[in-house]
Design a protein around this motif. Sequence first.
Motif, PDB file in Angstrom:
ATOM      1  N   ALA A 141     -18.127   1.600  -3.604  1.00  0.00           N
ATOM      2  CA  ALA A 141     -18.762   1.734  -2.472  1.00  0.00           C
ATOM      3  C   ALA A 141     -17.689   1.538  -1.092  1.00  0.00           C
ATOM      4  CB  ALA A 141     -19.951   0.670  -2.203  1.00  0.00           C
ATOM      5  N   ALA A 142     -16.942   0.510  -1.329  1.00  0.00           N
ATOM      6  CA  ALA A 142     -16.205   0.306  -0.241  1.00  0.00           C
ATOM      7  C   ALA A 142     -14.911   1.508   0.099  1.00  0.00           C
ATOM      8  CB  ALA A 142     -15.062  -0.885  -0.511  1.00  0.00           C
ATOM      9  N   LEU A 143     -14.513   2.107  -1.006  1.00  0.00           N
ATOM     10  CA  LEU A 143     -13.745   3.092  -0.875  1.00  0.00           C
ATOM     11  C   LEU A 143     -14.214   4.392  -0.191  1.00  0.00           C
ATOM     12  CD1 LEU A 143     -10.984   4.453  -1.318  1.00  0.00           C
ATOM     13  CD2 LEU A 143     -11.602   5.077  -3.755  1.00  0.00           C
ATOM     14  N   ASN A 144     -15.752   4.633  -0.633  1.00  0.00           N
ATOM     15  CA  ASN A 144     -16.466   5.915  -0.252  1.00  0.00           C
ATOM     16  C   ASN A 144     -16.602   5.536   1.338  1.00  0.00           C
ATOM     17  OD1 ASN A 144     -16.428   7.332  -2.639  1.00  0.00           O
ATOM     18  ND2 ASN A 144     -18.664   6.205  -3.235  1.00  0.00           N
ATOM     19  N   ASP A 145     -16.877   4.560   1.765  1.00  0.00           N
ATOM     20  CA  ASP A 145     -17.201   3.952   3.056  1.00  0.00           C
ATOM     21  C   ASP A 145     -15.786   4.264   3.990  1.00  0.00           C
ATOM     22  OD1 ASP A 145     -19.882   3.424   2.897  1.00  0.00           O
ATOM     23  OD2 ASP A 145     -19.348   1.267   2.998  1.00  0.00           O
ATOM     24  N   HIS A 186      -7.217  -7.471  -3.151  1.00  0.00           N
ATOM     25  CA  HIS A 186      -6.700  -6.266  -2.426  1.00  0.00           C
ATOM     26  C   HIS A 186      -8.190  -5.884  -1.833  1.00  0.00           C
ATOM     27  CE1 HIS A 186      -2.854  -5.192  -3.578  1.00  0.00           C
ATOM     28  NE2 HIS A 186      -3.059  -5.637  -4.745  1.00  0.00           N
ATOM     29  N   PHE A 187      -9.412  -6.297  -2.561  1.00  0.00           N
ATOM     30  CA  PHE A 187     -10.718  -5.818  -1.730  1.00  0.00           C
ATOM     31  C   PHE A 187     -10.788  -6.465  -0.425  1.00  0.00           C
ATOM     32  CE2 PHE A 187     -15.313  -6.636  -1.549  1.00  0.00           C
ATOM     33  CZ  PHE A 187     -15.708  -5.201  -1.212  1.00  0.00           C
ATOM     34  N   ALA A 188     -10.495  -7.935  -0.675  1.00  0.00           N
ATOM     35  CA  ALA A 188     -10.624  -8.607   0.624  1.00  0.00           C
ATOM     36  C   ALA A 188      -9.695  -8.321   1.850  1.00  0.00           C
ATOM     37  CB  ALA A 188     -10.467 -10.071   0.110  1.00  0.00           C
ATOM     38  N   PHE A 239      -8.253  -0.601  -0.970  1.00  0.00           N
ATOM     39  CA  PHE A 239      -9.520  -0.314  -1.824  1.00  0.00           C
ATOM     40  C   PHE A 239      -9.093   0.679  -2.935  1.00  0.00           C
ATOM     41  CE2 PHE A 239     -12.255  -1.082   2.229  1.00  0.00           C
ATOM     42  CZ  PHE A 239     -12.377  -2.059   1.957  1.00  0.00           C
ATOM     43  N   GLU A 240      -8.191   1.634  -2.775  1.00  0.00           N
ATOM     44  CA  GLU A 240      -7.870   2.384  -4.091  1.00  0.00           C
ATOM     45  C   GLU A 240      -7.051   1.704  -5.145  1.00  0.00           C
ATOM     46  OE1 GLU A 240      -5.400   5.339  -2.236  1.00  0.00           O
ATOM     47  OE2 GLU A 240      -7.061   6.569  -1.817  1.00  0.00           O
ATOM     48  N   ILE A 241      -6.302   0.547  -4.386  1.00  0.00           N
ATOM     49  CA  ILE A 241      -5.450  -0.539  -5.481  1.00  0.00           C
ATOM     50  C   ILE A 241      -6.666  -1.354  -6.381  1.00  0.00           C
ATOM     51  CG2 ILE A 241      -4.230  -2.312  -5.793  1.00  0.00           C
ATOM     52  CD1 ILE A 241      -2.454  -1.239  -3.234  1.00  0.00           C
ATOM     53  N   GLY A 299      -8.454   0.521  -9.005  1.00  0.00           N
ATOM     54  CA  GLY A 299      -7.315   0.982  -9.819  1.00  0.00           C
ATOM     55  C   GLY A 299      -7.467  -0.195 -10.839  1.00  0.00           C
ATOM     56  N   LEU A 300      -7.294  -1.464 -10.226  1.00  0.00           N
ATOM     57  CA  LEU A 300      -7.384  -2.582 -11.146  1.00  0.00           C
ATOM     58  C   LEU A 300      -8.648  -2.864 -11.722  1.00  0.00           C
ATOM     59  CD1 LEU A 300      -5.185  -4.645  -8.348  1.00  0.00           C
ATOM     60  CD2 LEU A 300      -4.572  -3.976 -10.772  1.00  0.00           C
ATOM     61  N   ASP A 301      -9.727  -2.740 -11.097  1.00  0.00           N
ATOM     62  CA  ASP A 301     -11.141  -3.253 -11.613  1.00  0.00           C
ATOM     63  C   ASP A 301     -12.107  -2.167 -11.415  1.00  0.00           C
ATOM     64  OD1 ASP A 301     -13.303  -4.569 -12.745  1.00  0.00           O
ATOM     65  OD2 ASP A 301     -13.183  -6.106 -11.432  1.00  0.00           O
TER      66      ASP A 301
END
Length: 343
Positions: free
Chosen positions: A106-110, A71-73, A91-93, A96-98
């Motif tokens: 950082a990715a979610l904030n961006d 999900h991050f990728a 990014f939210e998923i 939540g998983l890790d």
Amino acid sequence: MRIFYRYRILLFLALLVACTLQELQLGEELEKKGDWDGAVAAYRAAVKKEPFDKELEKKFRHAKTRAAEQHFAQGREWLKKNQIAEALQEFEIALGLDPEKPEHHAALNDAWRLRSARQTLLDAKQMEGLGRFDEALGLYETAVELDPSLTEAVEGITRVVQQQQETQTICESTEPVTLRFQNTRLKQVFEILARTANIDILFDKDVRDDLVTIFTKDTPFNEALNLILSTNQLFAKRVGPDRLLIIPDTKQKREQYDELQIRTFYLSNAKAKDMANLLRTILETKRVYVNEPLNTVVIRDEPDKIGLAEQIILANDRQDAEVLFDVEVLEVNRTKTQNLGLN
């Protein structure tokens, strides 16, 4: 009868083990196919039935980690395509998983920052369309601060500055005016000025039609107008391309006619309701609204207060502090300690 109940219990346990093994096998098959979300679901169901199986728990954690990486990728791919909403979801998923991975935070904030930049850009365009250039300029600048690569916002700044320069003067006439009025009604003076500059002048209901005396020679129109306004405790507000509204210069009238700005803030960590209460207390304003499903705060107030609200939110929208304890449990046998030594 007891034998019957024993058989029922054994049958139930056998079925439970069979179901767990079935879900375990399903999870392993999905792992091989690269379907980590499916594997997480299968292992989660198995763990619910066998919560003390360490090997099963290990497989579950591994599947969650790999699913989070997927999900991050995918979120980063959406960001490259400028699909902010889809990236946010991925990014939210992943978080939540890790939740232990700093890059997920950082990715979610961006992504939230980029979304806020685009919302601010839309607000700026709206203000520009309404002719409220000062507010539009401030919003365009905020959008650029949030996302320096947002070329639309940079172009908007250039465009609004040009529009401000074009509308900086009250009228296009550059001819100087000569005013000779003695004990003349104020509204009559403005009426003559309006005909001279070919503009419309409107009056607030509280403008007093006092007698005024003024003598100026070869004075630029804007300076002559400002002179009349300042000497009679008035101020002018543009309400159209060639239309002015004359208003008494009092605190109440300033507040009444001040342009209010609307700004939406997307929060990453703080709760919208708590942030709204903080803003209402510090800014002494009631124009703060909460959207709990989106975890956003909407503020409608003067530009200065909007700027202060932004600083307060940036300072307080932080993750909760965490304390990590490294604990080691030691077992001491006092009897063995007493037996140590030489005989």
